[in-house]
Write a protein that holds these residues in place. Structure first.
Motif, PDB file in Angstrom:
ATOM      1  N   PHE A  98      12.880-107.434-104.768  1.00  0.00           N
ATOM      2  CA  PHE A  98      11.431-107.261-104.831  1.00  0.00           C
ATOM      3  C   PHE A  98      10.914-107.823-106.148  1.00  0.00           C
ATOM      4  O   PHE A  98      11.617-107.813-107.163  1.00  0.00           O
ATOM      5  CB  PHE A  98      11.043-105.776-104.771  1.00  0.00           C
ATOM      6  N   LEU A  99       9.666-108.282-106.120  1.00  0.00           N
ATOM      7  CA  LEU A  99       8.982-108.659-107.349  1.00  0.00           C
ATOM      8  C   LEU A  99       7.676-107.882-107.414  1.00  0.00           C
ATOM      9  O   LEU A  99       6.827-108.001-106.527  1.00  0.00           O
ATOM     10  CB  LEU A  99       8.730-110.169-107.390  1.00  0.00           C
ATOM     11  N   LEU A 100       7.540-107.058-108.444  1.00  0.00           N
ATOM     12  CA  LEU A 100       6.359-106.206-108.616  1.00  0.00           C
ATOM     13  C   LEU A 100       5.481-106.785-109.714  1.00  0.00           C
ATOM     14  O   LEU A 100       5.903-106.894-110.865  1.00  0.00           O
ATOM     15  CB  LEU A 100       6.790-104.782-108.969  1.00  0.00           C
ATOM     16  N   LEU A 101       4.267-107.153-109.372  1.00  0.00           N
ATOM     17  CA  LEU A 101       3.358-107.842-110.293  1.00  0.00           C
ATOM     18  C   LEU A 101       2.174-106.962-110.649  1.00  0.00           C
ATOM     19  O   LEU A 101       1.529-106.363-109.774  1.00  0.00           O
ATOM     20  CB  LEU A 101       2.844-109.135-109.644  1.00  0.00           C
ATOM     21  N   GLN A 102       1.853-106.896-111.949  1.00  0.00           N
ATOM     22  CA  GLN A 102       0.630-106.241-112.405  1.00  0.00           C
ATOM     23  C   GLN A 102      -0.530-107.220-112.329  1.00  0.00           C
ATOM     24  O   GLN A 102      -0.456-108.343-112.813  1.00  0.00           O
ATOM     25  CB  GLN A 102       0.790-105.771-113.845  1.00  0.00           C
ATOM     26  N   ASN A 103      -1.602-106.804-111.711  1.00  0.00           N
ATOM     27  CA  ASN A 103      -2.840-107.591-111.702  1.00  0.00           C
ATOM     28  C   ASN A 103      -3.988-106.710-112.195  1.00  0.00           C
ATOM     29  O   ASN A 103      -4.142-105.582-111.721  1.00  0.00           O
ATOM     30  CB  ASN A 103      -3.171-108.067-110.285  1.00  0.00           C
ATOM     31  N   ILE A 126       2.035-106.431-105.215  1.00  0.00           N
ATOM     32  CA  ILE A 126       1.006-106.419-106.268  1.00  0.00           C
ATOM     33  C   ILE A 126       0.577-104.990-106.541  1.00  0.00           C
ATOM     34  O   ILE A 126       0.319-104.216-105.612  1.00  0.00           O
ATOM     35  CB  ILE A 126      -0.232-107.250-105.877  1.00  0.00           C
ATOM     36  N   ASP A 127       0.496-104.639-107.818  1.00  0.00           N
ATOM     37  CA  ASP A 127      -0.090-103.371-108.236  1.00  0.00           C
ATOM     38  C   ASP A 127      -1.430-103.688-108.884  1.00  0.00           C
ATOM     39  O   ASP A 127      -1.491-104.210-110.003  1.00  0.00           O
ATOM     40  CB  ASP A 127       0.844-102.655-109.213  1.00  0.00           C
ATOM     41  N   TRP A 128      -2.512-103.413-108.183  1.00  0.00           N
ATOM     42  CA  TRP A 128      -3.865-103.752-108.631  1.00  0.00           C
ATOM     43  C   TRP A 128      -4.376-102.683-109.591  1.00  0.00           C
ATOM     44  O   TRP A 128      -4.651-101.556-109.190  1.00  0.00           O
ATOM     45  CB  TRP A 128      -4.820-103.857-107.445  1.00  0.00           C
ATOM     46  N   HIS A 129      -4.523-103.045-110.871  1.00  0.00           N
ATOM     47  CA  HIS A 129      -5.090-102.141-111.871  1.00  0.00           C
ATOM     48  C   HIS A 129      -6.596-102.360-111.996  1.00  0.00           C
ATOM     49  O   HIS A 129      -7.324-101.478-112.427  1.00  0.00           O
ATOM     50  CB  HIS A 129      -4.445-102.374-113.234  1.00  0.00           C
ATOM     51  N   ASN A 130      -7.033-103.575-111.696  1.00  0.00           N
ATOM     52  CA  ASN A 130      -8.431-103.977-111.804  1.00  0.00           C
ATOM     53  C   ASN A 130      -8.515-105.359-111.171  1.00  0.00           C
ATOM     54  O   ASN A 130      -7.557-105.812-110.549  1.00  0.00           O
ATOM     55  CB  ASN A 130      -8.875-103.988-113.271  1.00  0.00           C
ATOM     56  N   TYR A 131      -9.640-106.050-111.354  1.00  0.00           N
ATOM     57  CA  TYR A 131      -9.766-107.430-110.885  1.00  0.00           C
ATOM     58  C   TYR A 131      -9.811-108.377-112.079  1.00  0.00           C
ATOM     59  O   TYR A 131     -10.556-108.139-113.047  1.00  0.00           O
ATOM     60  CB  TYR A 131     -11.040-107.616-110.067  1.00  0.00           C
ATOM     61  N   GLY A 132      -9.056-109.451-111.987  1.00  0.00           N
ATOM     62  CA  GLY A 132      -9.061-110.444-113.050  1.00  0.00           C
ATOM     63  C   GLY A 132     -10.391-111.162-113.164  1.00  0.00           C
ATOM     64  O   GLY A 132     -10.857-111.462-114.270  1.00  0.00           O
ATOM     65  N   HIS A 133     -11.039-111.412-112.035  1.00  0.00           N
ATOM     66  CA  HIS A 133     -12.279-112.197-112.091  1.00  0.00           C
ATOM     67  C   HIS A 133     -13.418-111.407-112.726  1.00  0.00           C
ATOM     68  O   HIS A 133     -14.291-111.985-113.384  1.00  0.00           O
ATOM     69  CB  HIS A 133     -12.668-112.706-110.698  1.00  0.00           C
ATOM     70  N   THR A 134     -13.427-110.077-112.570  1.00  0.00           N
ATOM     71  CA  THR A 134     -14.495-109.293-113.195  1.00  0.00           C
ATOM     72  C   THR A 134     -14.290-109.182-114.710  1.00  0.00           C
ATOM     73  O   THR A 134     -15.258-109.116-115.461  1.00  0.00           O
ATOM     74  CB  THR A 134     -14.581-107.886-112.584  1.00  0.00           C
ATOM     75  N   ARG A 160      -1.560-112.411 -99.157  1.00  0.00           N
ATOM     76  CA  ARG A 160      -0.249-112.889 -98.722  1.00  0.00           C
ATOM     77  C   ARG A 160       0.906-112.105 -99.342  1.00  0.00           C
ATOM     78  O   ARG A 160       2.074-112.456 -99.141  1.00  0.00           O
ATOM     79  CB  ARG A 160      -0.112-114.384 -99.055  1.00  0.00           C
ATOM     80  N   ALA A 161       0.583-111.058-100.090  1.00  0.00           N
ATOM     81  CA  ALA A 161       1.628-110.215-100.672  1.00  0.00           C
ATOM     82  C   ALA A 161       2.305-109.395 -99.571  1.00  0.00           C
ATOM     83  O   ALA A 161       1.690-109.071 -98.547  1.00  0.00           O
ATOM     84  CB  ALA A 161       1.034-109.290-101.725  1.00  0.00           C
ATOM     85  N   PHE A 162       3.560-109.039 -99.806  1.00  0.00           N
ATOM     86  CA  PHE A 162       4.307-108.200 -98.863  1.00  0.00           C
ATOM     87  C   PHE A 162       3.712-106.802 -98.811  1.00  0.00           C
ATOM     88  O   PHE A 162       3.653-106.181 -97.755  1.00  0.00           O
ATOM     89  CB  PHE A 162       5.780-108.147 -99.293  1.00  0.00           C
ATOM     90  N   HIS A 163       3.267-106.304 -99.980  1.00  0.00           N
ATOM     91  CA  HIS A 163       2.695-104.963-100.052  1.00  0.00           C
ATOM     92  C   HIS A 163       1.744-104.900-101.251  1.00  0.00           C
ATOM     93  O   HIS A 163       1.906-105.642-102.225  1.00  0.00           O
ATOM     94  CB  HIS A 163       3.786-103.901-100.203  1.00  0.00           C
ATOM     95  N   ASN A 164       0.756-104.002-101.183  1.00  0.00           N
ATOM     96  CA  ASN A 164      -0.211-103.826-102.262  1.00  0.00           C
ATOM     97  C   ASN A 164      -0.397-102.350-102.587  1.00  0.00           C
ATOM     98  O   ASN A 164      -0.494-101.512-101.683  1.00  0.00           O
ATOM     99  CB  ASN A 164      -1.578-104.408-101.867  1.00  0.00           C
ATOM    100  N   PHE A 165      -0.435-102.063-103.889  1.00  0.00           N
ATOM    101  CA  PHE A 165      -0.837-100.746-104.384  1.00  0.00           C
ATOM    102  C   PHE A 165      -2.082-100.928-105.240  1.00  0.00           C
ATOM    103  O   PHE A 165      -2.326-102.010-105.803  1.00  0.00           O
ATOM    104  CB  PHE A 165       0.258-100.107-105.247  1.00  0.00           C
TER     105      PHE A 165
END
Length: 426
Positions: A98-103, A126-134, A160-165
């Motif tokens: 698995f690859l777990l990415l902070q965004n 992907i672990d969504w902490h916030n939005y990069g564009h904002t 396209r991520a396998f899973h999102n938090f």
């Protein structure tokens, strides 16, 4: 039993990314090997250094690189170099399951990690902490081409991520509504290091801090302003002790600290001119960031009589104790998207410290008004809250602390992680 290896990608300072640190430590409890690809700008805490299942692969932030070019060109050159370095680093480590990415940040991490996971057949989370564009829109403008590109990247590759938090129900709803991304809500929770201090431990810690910061020091050597030893040998709180207010920040544009400073102006005036029976305040504002020197200069010109401030960068082992030593917390995080929840409040709640937080949408998912904290909209409201809570007999403040203490066992990282995240990696 966990799968063999998980790679965690944080395009930020790892030690200052608590949620991702906690992910790593929880994964090792499943006997996972964890490779961390991140910046390493701050001394790592012992729980990371001493954990033989965690392997850090530091990369450079190239933070000053773009200064050599015009702004737009510098941004693209820096992004290109970061992309190549990140891709090279990922291919240099053993293939993870698995690859777990902070965004955020979103660029270049999301497209680079997606490409890597596609080539190597790795499950990309992907672990969504916030939005990069904002966040990018804070320094540019909402319709700037870079903001639009960043927003497109988040939607296109995120779907396209396998899973999102993500960190809040409001964010999960927005991800579904905006991009059709299904996302599990995993609320931040404090780890066991954030817990209340008993009087003896609090006394010892404040004596330690008194050696570094004179604001904590009593009139006599080896004594603090907060406690005294009774004839029975018990540690007794001084009646005239100052109260400790704590706030932590990354000193960025999404936290307007002038709100707190104006409220402290008001508070000091109430004590000095109205002679209100309010305690003196020691305000501990921790953290690093681009606007710190700006506020340090403002604070150097203040002539408060009953309010003092210190702006320390605390060692990893001291920060949780300083939080627990506080009487009240203040959070000025407003969120660029209005959809994330501040980790600093989580830390304070774990230590049973009531919080005054500036209001924004979705904050009610964390702060329950009058139960574990209060919300405010401006400096005047914050000043009034400080006055109302710190005037004797301070029953409202005590009640909120008691409420936090009674629910503390249910409000833990391990219980939430085991329920929401563990099944994915097991």
């Amino acid at each position: 039993m966990c799968l063999k290896r998980v790679c965690v990608v944080v395009l930020g300072d790892f030690e200052r990314s608590p949620r991702m640190k906690y992910h790593c430590l929880s994964l090792t409890k499943l006997n996972c090997h964890v490779d961390v690809v991140a910046y390493s700008e701050t001394k790592l805490s012992d729980d990371i250094v001493d954990n033989q299942l965690i392997h850090l692969h530091p990369i450079d932030s190239y933070s000053s690189f773009s200064n050599n070019f015009p702004r737009l060109i510098g941004y693209f050159v820096k992004t290109l170099i970061q992309s190549l370095v990140l891709l090279f680093t990922l291919f240099s480590i053993e293939k993870p399951n698995f690859l777990l990415l902070q965004n955020p940040p979103s660029i270049p991490t999301i497209p680079v990690v997606w490409l890597y996971s596609l080539i190597r057949g790795v499950k990309f989370v992907i672990d969504w902490h916030n939005y990069g564009h904002t966040i990018l829109a804070l320094t540019l403008r909402a319709n700037h081409p870079l903001v639009k590109i960043c927003r497109w990247c988040e939607g296109f590759f995120g779907s396209r991520a396998f899973h999102n938090f993500c960190v809040s129900q409001s964010m999960a709803n927005d991800l579904k509504r905006t991009w059709g991304i299904k996302c599990d809500v995993f609320y931040d929770r404090p780890t066991e290091i954030f817990s209340p201090l008993q009087p003896e431990s609090r006394h010892k810690f404040l004596l330690k801090m008194a050696k570094k910061f004179p604001q904590f020091r009593g009139k006599e050597v080896n004594k603090s302003k907060f406690y005294e030893i009774a004839s029975s040998g018990d540690i007794v709180t001084k009646k005239s002790r100052p109260f400790i207010l704590i706030s932590s920040t990354s000193w960025t544009e999404d936290e307007d600290f002038s709100i707190l400073l104006n409220a402290l102006d008001n508070y000091d005036t109430q004590i000095s001119t109205e002679r209100a029976p309010l305690p003196a305040l020691i305000c501990v504002i921790t953290g690093k960031g681009p606007l710190k020197s700006y506020y340090e200069e403002i604070l150097s010109k203040k002539r408060w009589k009953k309010v003092t401030t210190i702006l320390p960068w605390l060692e990893p082992e001291d920060y949780p104790k300083m939080v627990a030593a506080a009487d009240i917390g203040v959070c000025l995080h407003t969120s660029s998207s209005g959809l994330d929840l501040p980790m600093k409040i989580i830390d304070m709640f774990g230590s049973c410290v009531p919080v005054l937080a500036i209001h924004y949408k979705c904050l009610n998912e964390l702060v329950r008004d009058g139960v574990n904290g209060k919300t405010f909209k401006n400096s005047e409201e914050l000043a009034n809250l400080l006055r109302n809570l710190l005037l004797p007999p301070r029953s409202k403040l005590s009640n909120m602390r008691d409420n936090l203490n009674s629910t503390r066992n249910k409000f833990s990282w391990d219980s939430e992680w085991n329920r929401k995240v563990k099944p994915l990696f097991s």
